[in-house]
Design a protein around this motif. Sequence first.
Motif, mmCIF file in Angstrom:
data_model
loop_
_atom_site.group_PDB
_atom_site.id
_atom_site.type_symbol
_atom_site.label_atom_id
_atom_site.label_comp_id
_atom_site.label_asym_id
_atom_site.label_seq_id
_atom_site.Cartn_x
_atom_site.Cartn_y
_atom_site.Cartn_z
ATOM 1 N N GLY A 132 -19.116 38.209 11.840
ATOM 2 C CA GLY A 132 -18.007 37.413 11.327
ATOM 3 C C GLY A 132 -17.134 38.287 10.444
ATOM 4 O O GLY A 132 -17.648 39.104 9.679
ATOM 5 N N ALA B 52 -19.785 32.362 15.483
ATOM 6 C CA ALA B 52 -20.375 33.690 15.678
ATOM 7 C C ALA B 52 -21.894 33.626 15.555
ATOM 8 O O ALA B 52 -22.633 34.269 16.319
ATOM 9 C CB ALA B 52 -19.798 34.673 14.662
ATOM 10 N N TYR C 279 -15.549 38.159 15.198
ATOM 11 C CA TYR C 279 -14.762 36.930 15.130
ATOM 12 C C TYR C 279 -14.121 36.826 13.756
ATOM 13 O O TYR C 279 -14.808 36.624 12.750
ATOM 14 C CB TYR C 279 -15.653 35.726 15.416
ATOM 15 N N SER D 59 -15.527 29.610 12.057
ATOM 16 C CA SER D 59 -15.639 30.793 12.909
ATOM 17 C C SER D 59 -16.950 31.528 12.646
ATOM 18 O O SER D 59 -17.580 32.054 13.568
ATOM 19 C CB SER D 59 -14.453 31.721 12.674
ATOM 20 N N ALA D 60 -17.347 31.560 11.385
ATOM 21 C CA ALA D 60 -18.633 32.172 11.053
ATOM 22 C C ALA D 60 -19.764 31.406 11.732
ATOM 23 O O ALA D 60 -20.728 32.000 12.230
ATOM 24 C CB ALA D 60 -18.828 32.179 9.535
ATOM 25 N N MET E 296 -21.632 39.323 7.963
ATOM 26 C CA MET E 296 -20.208 39.379 7.667
ATOM 27 C C MET E 296 -19.988 40.361 6.524
ATOM 28 O O MET E 296 -20.742 40.347 5.542
ATOM 29 C CB MET E 296 -19.668 38.000 7.251
ATOM 30 N N LEU F 146 -24.631 35.468 7.964
ATOM 31 C CA LEU F 146 -23.752 34.370 8.350
ATOM 32 C C LEU F 146 -24.354 33.010 7.998
ATOM 33 O O LEU F 146 -23.625 32.042 7.775
ATOM 34 C CB LEU F 146 -23.457 34.432 9.855
#
Length: 426
Positions: A143, A125, A115, A121-122, A339, A359
């Motif tokens: 992420g 996810a 994502y 958005s993180a 991420m 994340l």
Amino acid sequence: MARERLTVPSRGTLFYAQSGGVTAVINATASAVITAARARKLRVLAGRNGILGALREELIDTSHESAATIRALAHTPGGAFGSCRVKLKSLEDDRPKYERMLEVFRAHDVRWFLYNGGNDSADTALKVSRLAAEFGYPLTCIGVPKTVDNDLAVTDTCPGFGSAAKYTAVSVREAALDVIAMADTSTKVFVYEAMGRHAGWLAAAAGLAGRELDEAPHIILFPEREFDQAAFLAQVDATVARVGHCVVVASEGIRTADGRFVADAGGGKDAFGHTQLGGVAAWLAGRVKDALGHKVHWTLPDYLQRSARHLASATDLKQAQAVGKAAVEYALKGMNGTMPVIVRTSDAPYRWTVRPAPLEEIANHEKTMPDGFIREDGFGITDAARRYLEPLIRGEAPPPYGRDGLPKYVRLANRLVPQRLPPAGF
């Protein structure tokens, strides 16, 4: 959805989606993701209009795109597959949507979810990874960082910011030369509005346009500092008296003492709960004209800041590609809930690397400008800020141009795979 442990083929599919406002280099990340996946013989599906693609089962089969087209994504702005501003609530409040997403992933053998977005958005996810674990569904969620606001926690900088920062600094320097030429008989004050709701990173980047006190921008207004109208007007008047003109850069997110956005456009809130902003430059220009009588011009670059691929930073492009490649590597290693972030290892010479970060440390956290980056009077950047910002705008990465004088960008076919589930109504 029944809570049994699901058995899926070992081959699997990778799902990639873009989120929120796009950047000049988000497609470079997409290009790197697809290229890295293809090198490992993995199929990549992309969400049409971001996470909505997963909810609506509108999945783009990227295998229909040639290698040359995927390479050309790296110099094409916008969001190649479409993005959206959709924030899922908690697992409890939005559970049907999360479960629908897992149903779609299961139907298409999606084993890896990448994502590409910011803080919210993180968070999405992370929540999807937790629900998948609850259902025993083998899904690795990664992420992938992106935002022009540079407000993601943990990462030193965020892909998308460097190019927007370069556009801002160049635009302010060029506009300042225009103002200097006209100041004797025309414009005395020029106001430039920069993106930045709570974090003044882009406004700060404008400070790279000049080095000396009397070089533009003469005044920068940060959301990290309370806006004092009387102090601002006094600074503008003093600058015009001393220099002959004044260039102001204002973040869209500046607030008054009572916490109200100066630029509240009255447009309500978006899907992320953010107040619709816009118009701070016009508002400031009006105050300057009414209070001081100077002729004023203003500009609102808005989308131009994040779509200006023709003026992208080479550093930013490399970092956007690096996090895309790393995201695929992390996914295939089963590094769930992580991420790829950028870690600065040296200022001079500028060096950086990519490393994984949880994340949990990124989702819903916001990185604002450090106090040490804002000048003591609150109207400019410090040397520390300049050391941080300057390497991020280095290098040119222009797109190829056609005989018509315009950049040669690409548009994808974006063919959808056949749907396997009944419509969900999202």
